[in-house]
Motif scaffolding. Structure first.
Motif, short mmCIF file in Angstrom:
data_model
loop_
_atom_site.label_atom_id
_atom_site.label_comp_id
_atom_site.label_asym_id
_atom_site.label_seq_id
_atom_site.Cartn_x
_atom_site.Cartn_y
_atom_site.Cartn_z
N VAL A 73 4.11 -2.78 5.63
CA VAL A 73 4.27 -2.36 6.82
C VAL A 73 5.60 -1.64 7.06
O VAL A 73 5.84 -0.87 5.84
N ARG A 74 5.69 -0.77 8.13
CA ARG A 74 7.11 0.19 7.96
C ARG A 74 7.30 -0.15 9.26
O ARG A 74 7.51 -0.26 10.58
N VAL A 81 8.28 -3.29 13.37
CA VAL A 81 7.76 -3.15 12.46
C VAL A 81 5.86 -3.30 12.48
O VAL A 81 5.86 -4.01 13.55
N PHE A 82 5.16 -1.99 11.63
CA PHE A 82 4.28 -1.59 12.21
C PHE A 82 3.72 -2.12 10.97
O PHE A 82 4.02 -1.66 9.82
N VAL A 83 2.30 -1.88 11.37
CA VAL A 83 1.26 -2.45 9.71
C VAL A 83 1.04 -1.56 9.38
O VAL A 83 0.37 -0.04 9.92
N ILE A 84 0.43 -1.34 7.92
CA ILE A 84 0.41 0.33 7.52
C ILE A 84 -1.19 0.18 7.28
O ILE A 84 -1.75 -0.79 6.18
N ALA A 85 -2.04 1.48 7.78
CA ALA A 85 -3.69 1.68 7.29
C ALA A 85 -3.13 0.92 5.13
O ALA A 85 -3.23 1.97 4.49
N THR A 86 -4.06 0.38 5.00
CA THR A 86 -4.54 -0.27 3.42
C THR A 86 -5.61 0.09 3.03
O THR A 86 -6.53 -0.79 3.87
N ASP A 87 -5.71 -0.34 1.91
CA ASP A 87 -7.00 -1.46 1.04
C ASP A 87 -6.53 -2.21 1.61
O ASP A 87 -7.13 -3.26 0.67
N MET A 88 -8.19 -2.65 2.55
CA MET A 88 -8.14 -4.22 2.80
C MET A 88 -8.86 -4.87 1.87
O MET A 88 -8.25 -6.72 2.04
N ARG A 89 -10.18 -4.48 0.93
CA ARG A 89 -10.54 -4.54 -0.21
C ARG A 89 -9.53 -5.51 -1.12
O ARG A 89 -9.97 -6.39 -1.43
N GLU A 90 -8.45 -4.62 -1.64
CA GLU A 90 -8.12 -4.38 -2.68
C GLU A 90 -6.51 -6.06 -2.35
O GLU A 90 -6.69 -7.52 -2.53
N LEU A 91 -6.18 -5.72 -1.16
CA LEU A 91 -5.76 -6.89 -0.55
C LEU A 91 -6.68 -8.18 -0.03
O LEU A 91 -6.41 -9.40 -0.64
N GLN A 92 -7.56 -8.12 0.70
CA GLN A 92 -8.83 -9.49 0.43
C GLN A 92 -8.35 -10.03 -1.04
O GLN A 92 -8.91 -11.47 -1.06
N THR A 93 -9.07 -9.37 -2.13
CA THR A 93 -8.76 -10.20 -3.28
C THR A 93 -8.04 -10.87 -3.67
O THR A 93 -7.94 -11.29 -4.77
N SER A 94 -6.77 -9.53 -3.80
CA SER A 94 -5.68 -10.33 -4.03
C SER A 94 -4.93 -11.72 -3.11
O SER A 94 -4.49 -13.11 -4.02
#
Length: 173
Positions: A73-74, A81-94
């Motif tokens: 977030v930023r 506070v806003f969500v930043i674009a991120t690698d969703m696949r990596e986040l979901q795996t985590s």
């Protein structure tokens, strides 16, 4: 005691063994990973979230700072506070790994409580893993095979791969 914030964060249970900040952080990360909070969306204000979940504002602020430090977030002064674009696949795996680790830790604690030693638990978990994977069925399509050949193939795959196989003869369709 928490309550639903109306933003899909559900309960933050203070009496749980996990601190409220960790529960809140995990809930927000899960919602980012699943798209409930898509990139560029604004998270609830610190005051609103703290009030609706009945937690201290410092707790929510701490979680938002940690999420910002992790690049999820930023914070924009005066805007939120806003969500930043991120690698969703990596986040979901985590997230999946974290959930599995939590389940294994819970099982280990319960085993310890019942007096199981680590070797017995390891053996029990290995058996459970084999059972879980064995319960999955693979469908194998066979072209121009007779039913006895497909049954033999399924038996061999079951024996050597330890996976239940459902043979399908394509001429049946």
């Amino acid at each position: 005691m928490g309550s639903d914030d109306g933003m899909g964060l559900g309960e933050v249970v203070i009496s749980a063994p996990q601190p409220a900040s960790a529960q809140l952080k995990q809930a927000i990360i899960h919602r980012i990973a699943t798209g409930v909070y898509p990139p560029c969306s604004r998270l609830p204000s610190v005051r609103h979230l703290a009030g609706s979940l009945h937690v201290n504002r410092n707790t929510v602020s701490k979680v938002y700072r940690e999420l910002a430090h992790e690049g999820l977030v930023r914070s924009v002064a005066g805007k939120g506070v806003f969500v930043i674009a991120t690698d969703m696949r990596e986040l979901q795996t985590s997230i999946i790994r974290d959930e599995i680790v939590q389940a294994v830790v819970a099982a280990a604690r319960k085993a310890h409580l019942y007096g199981l030693d680590p070797e017995d638990l390891t053996s029990l978990m290995a058996s459970a893993i084999q059972q879980a994977y064995r319960e999955q069925t693979i469908r194998v399509a066979c072209v121009e095979c007779n039913p006895s050949d497909t049954d033999e193939l399924a038996g061999d795959m079951d024996l050597y791969l330890k996976v239940k196989v459902e043979p399908i003869v394509l001429s049946d369709f």
